[in-house]
Motif scaffolding. Structure first.
Motif, mmCIF file in Angstrom:
data_model
loop_
_atom_site.group_PDB
_atom_site.id
_atom_site.type_symbol
_atom_site.label_atom_id
_atom_site.label_comp_id
_atom_site.label_asym_id
_atom_site.label_seq_id
_atom_site.Cartn_x
_atom_site.Cartn_y
_atom_site.Cartn_z
ATOM 1 N N ALA A 218 0.807 -1.268 -0.197
ATOM 2 C CA ALA A 218 -0.019 0.221 -0.276
ATOM 3 C C ALA A 218 1.117 0.945 0.093
ATOM 4 C CB ALA A 218 -0.789 -0.451 1.102
ATOM 5 N N GLU A 219 0.090 2.143 -0.361
ATOM 6 C CA GLU A 219 1.151 3.415 -0.715
ATOM 7 C C GLU A 219 0.286 4.523 0.469
ATOM 8 O OE1 GLU A 219 2.067 5.040 -4.592
ATOM 9 O OE2 GLU A 219 2.579 3.686 -4.556
ATOM 10 N N GLU A 220 0.953 5.030 1.291
ATOM 11 C CA GLU A 220 0.938 5.727 2.417
ATOM 12 C C GLU A 220 -0.027 7.424 2.284
ATOM 13 O OE1 GLU A 220 2.522 7.111 6.835
ATOM 14 O OE2 GLU A 220 3.844 6.531 5.175
ATOM 15 N N GLU A 221 0.703 7.738 1.357
ATOM 16 C CA GLU A 221 0.015 8.933 0.947
ATOM 17 C C GLU A 221 -1.050 8.776 0.119
ATOM 18 O OE1 GLU A 221 1.690 11.269 2.024
ATOM 19 O OE2 GLU A 221 2.971 10.355 2.417
ATOM 20 N N LYS A 222 -1.606 7.946 -0.399
ATOM 21 C CA LYS A 222 -2.626 7.786 -1.341
ATOM 22 C C LYS A 222 -3.448 6.715 -0.728
ATOM 23 C CE LYS A 222 -1.397 10.584 -4.799
ATOM 24 N NZ LYS A 222 -2.646 11.651 -5.225
ATOM 25 N N ASP A 223 -3.367 5.494 0.103
ATOM 26 C CA ASP A 223 -4.604 4.097 0.112
ATOM 27 C C ASP A 223 -4.973 5.000 1.491
ATOM 28 O OD1 ASP A 223 -3.976 2.232 -1.906
ATOM 29 O OD2 ASP A 223 -2.103 1.912 -1.881
ATOM 30 N N LYS A 224 -6.530 4.697 1.491
ATOM 31 C CA LYS A 224 -6.907 5.052 2.954
ATOM 32 C C LYS A 224 -7.844 3.621 3.431
ATOM 33 C CE LYS A 224 -6.688 9.996 2.307
ATOM 34 N NZ LYS A 224 -5.924 9.534 0.786
ATOM 35 N N ILE A 225 -8.601 3.877 4.679
ATOM 36 C CA ILE A 225 -9.361 3.084 4.363
ATOM 37 C C ILE A 225 -10.531 3.922 5.077
ATOM 38 C CG2 ILE A 225 -8.444 1.943 7.120
ATOM 39 C CD1 ILE A 225 -10.147 -0.741 6.772
ATOM 40 N N PHE A 226 -12.003 3.538 4.964
ATOM 41 C CA PHE A 226 -13.223 3.941 5.508
ATOM 42 C C PHE A 226 -13.872 3.137 6.488
ATOM 43 C CE2 PHE A 226 -11.129 6.230 1.567
ATOM 44 C CZ PHE A 226 -11.396 8.301 1.989
ATOM 45 N N PHE A 227 -14.142 4.394 7.549
ATOM 46 C CA PHE A 227 -14.915 3.048 8.204
ATOM 47 C C PHE A 227 -16.461 4.410 8.068
ATOM 48 C CE2 PHE A 227 -10.885 1.336 9.818
ATOM 49 C CZ PHE A 227 -11.156 0.554 9.642
ATOM 50 N N TYR A 228 -17.543 3.658 8.500
ATOM 51 C CA TYR A 228 -18.614 4.496 8.987
ATOM 52 C C TYR A 228 -19.521 4.538 10.464
ATOM 53 C CZ TYR A 228 -18.220 5.219 3.676
ATOM 54 O OH TYR A 228 -18.040 5.910 2.770
ATOM 55 N N HIS A 229 -19.838 5.598 10.695
ATOM 56 C CA HIS A 229 -20.781 5.560 12.069
ATOM 57 C C HIS A 229 -21.741 4.346 11.787
ATOM 58 C CE1 HIS A 229 -22.492 6.719 16.170
ATOM 59 N NE2 HIS A 229 -21.403 7.032 16.244
ATOM 60 N N PRO A 230 -21.932 3.511 13.592
ATOM 61 C CA PRO A 230 -23.113 2.790 12.876
ATOM 62 C C PRO A 230 -24.407 3.186 13.332
ATOM 63 C CG PRO A 230 -21.525 1.920 15.009
ATOM 64 C CD PRO A 230 -20.793 3.233 14.175
ATOM 65 N N LYS A 231 -24.325 4.111 13.872
ATOM 66 C CA LYS A 231 -25.944 4.613 14.288
ATOM 67 C C LYS A 231 -26.133 6.316 13.700
ATOM 68 C CE LYS A 231 -25.592 1.482 18.372
ATOM 69 N NZ LYS A 231 -25.525 0.913 20.386
ATOM 70 N N VAL A 232 -25.332 6.094 12.352
ATOM 71 C CA VAL A 232 -26.496 7.803 12.224
ATOM 72 C C VAL A 232 -27.213 8.568 11.844
ATOM 73 C CG1 VAL A 232 -26.117 9.336 10.705
ATOM 74 C CG2 VAL A 232 -23.879 7.910 11.557
ATOM 75 N N TYR A 233 -28.512 8.727 12.787
ATOM 76 C CA TYR A 233 -29.426 9.695 12.571
ATOM 77 C C TYR A 233 -29.682 10.411 12.768
ATOM 78 C CZ TYR A 233 -34.700 10.737 13.158
ATOM 79 O OH TYR A 233 -36.014 11.060 12.679
ATOM 80 N N HIS A 234 -29.747 11.705 12.613
ATOM 81 C CA HIS A 234 -29.693 13.253 12.123
ATOM 82 C C HIS A 234 -31.150 13.761 12.421
ATOM 83 C CE1 HIS A 234 -25.892 13.381 13.144
ATOM 84 N NE2 HIS A 234 -25.648 13.197 11.356
ATOM 85 N N GLN A 235 -32.106 13.735 13.184
ATOM 86 C CA GLN A 235 -33.454 14.501 13.097
ATOM 87 C C GLN A 235 -33.008 16.239 13.016
ATOM 88 O OE1 GLN A 235 -35.367 14.904 17.419
ATOM 89 N NE2 GLN A 235 -37.500 15.181 15.885
ATOM 90 N N LEU A 236 -32.025 16.384 13.164
ATOM 91 C CA LEU A 236 -31.927 17.490 12.396
ATOM 92 C C LEU A 236 -30.292 17.855 12.604
ATOM 93 C CD1 LEU A 236 -32.596 20.057 15.387
ATOM 94 C CD2 LEU A 236 -33.644 19.591 12.939
ATOM 95 N N ARG A 237 -30.449 18.315 11.159
ATOM 96 C CA ARG A 237 -28.340 17.726 10.139
ATOM 97 C C ARG A 237 -27.753 19.354 10.398
ATOM 98 N NH1 ARG A 237 -26.280 13.726 7.180
ATOM 99 N NH2 ARG A 237 -28.199 13.220 6.949
ATOM 100 N N ILE A 238 -27.410 19.266 11.577
ATOM 101 C CA ILE A 238 -25.753 20.529 11.670
ATOM 102 C C ILE A 238 -24.960 20.550 10.540
ATOM 103 C CG2 ILE A 238 -25.719 22.240 13.039
ATOM 104 C CD1 ILE A 238 -28.240 21.272 13.752
ATOM 105 N N THR A 239 -25.122 20.633 8.854
ATOM 106 C CA THR A 239 -24.135 20.047 8.482
ATOM 107 C C THR A 239 -24.114 21.793 7.574
ATOM 108 O OG1 THR A 239 -25.192 19.383 7.083
ATOM 109 C CG2 THR A 239 -23.574 18.264 8.615
ATOM 110 N N PRO A 240 -22.995 22.116 6.600
ATOM 111 C CA PRO A 240 -21.755 21.550 7.268
ATOM 112 C C PRO A 240 -21.216 22.296 8.405
ATOM 113 C CG PRO A 240 -21.023 22.924 5.398
ATOM 114 C CD PRO A 240 -23.012 23.191 5.783
ATOM 115 N N PRO A 241 -19.814 21.594 9.198
ATOM 116 C CA PRO A 241 -19.299 22.286 10.230
ATOM 117 C C PRO A 241 -18.861 23.095 9.471
ATOM 118 C CG PRO A 241 -18.819 20.043 9.961
ATOM 119 C CD PRO A 241 -19.953 20.194 9.049
#
Length: 202
Positions: A115-138
């Motif tokens: 793997a190449e450190e400058e380019k390669d990544k692993i993405f993780f996703y929050h398991p409990k995402v629900y936004h009654q009000l979405r305050i974005t973008p931060p």
């Protein structure tokens, strides 16, 4: 004075194999027969870490796995994780690895063979995402306002994480094939507790 704590965080273990994977081991993993996967290819062999050619790497991974399990769960009874299936993923330029979880596993891991450190990544996703009000973008992203987070990866680096944590790989940008060795685990021993009616002896 104020303090904001990280309550109930998700444990992602990060380890670096100082000895490094050998050229002989890398050649073996590069020579495996591949079959199509969603977005990339994967090895036909599904129990790679049982191969004697990878005995040193397998020993190191198991040491890290035991450390992660003990630090995170601190079991009262005799229980330990063991590796079940293990396989390689090959991701060439423009290919990706679909968003997924690992059923029938307790802790999962990915070791980066190439793997190449400058380019390669692993993405993780929050398991409990629900936004009654979405305050974005931060103004700035942090561990509280993000629905996903990525880690840079490199050769001889490994991540361990709960198997139900969703993850993926974005399309690879480099000419070098990204090679990762993934594995699942299960538990053996005395899980839970008989007195609380959660006892499970495996």
């Amino acid at each position: 004075m104020s303090n904001i704590s990280n309550l109930f965080p998700i444990p992602v273990g990060q380890y670096f194999y100082n000895d490094g994977i050998t050229e002989k081991e890398k050649k073996f993993l590069n020579s495996l027969k591949e079959k199509p996967n969603e977005g990339n290819t994967t090895s036909e062999k599904r129990y790679l870490l049982k191969d004697k050619k990878l005995s040193d790497l397998n020993s190191w991974i198991n040491t890290c796995l035991e450390n992660y399990f003990d630090e995170v769960y601190k079991p009262k009874h005799e229980v330990e994780p063991y590796i079940t299936q293990s396989w390689c993923n090959y991701t060439k330029k423009g290919q990706w690895h679909h968003k997924h979880r690992h059923p029938n596993s307790f802790i999962s891991g990915v070791f980066y063979v190439q793997a190449e450190e400058e380019k390669d990544k692993i993405f993780f996703y929050h398991p409990k995402v629900y936004h009654q009000l979405r305050i974005t973008p931060p103004r700035d992203w942090n561990c509280w306002n993000s629905e996903s987070w990525w880690y840079s990866v490199k050769t001889n680096y490994m991540v361990l994480f709960p198997s139900d944590l969703e993850h993926m790989v974005a399309p690879v940008e480099t000419e070098t094939t990204r090679i990762s060795l993934s594995f699942n685990t299960f538990l053996k021993g005395y899980i839970g507790d008989d007195d609380s009616l959660t006892g499970l002896h495996t």
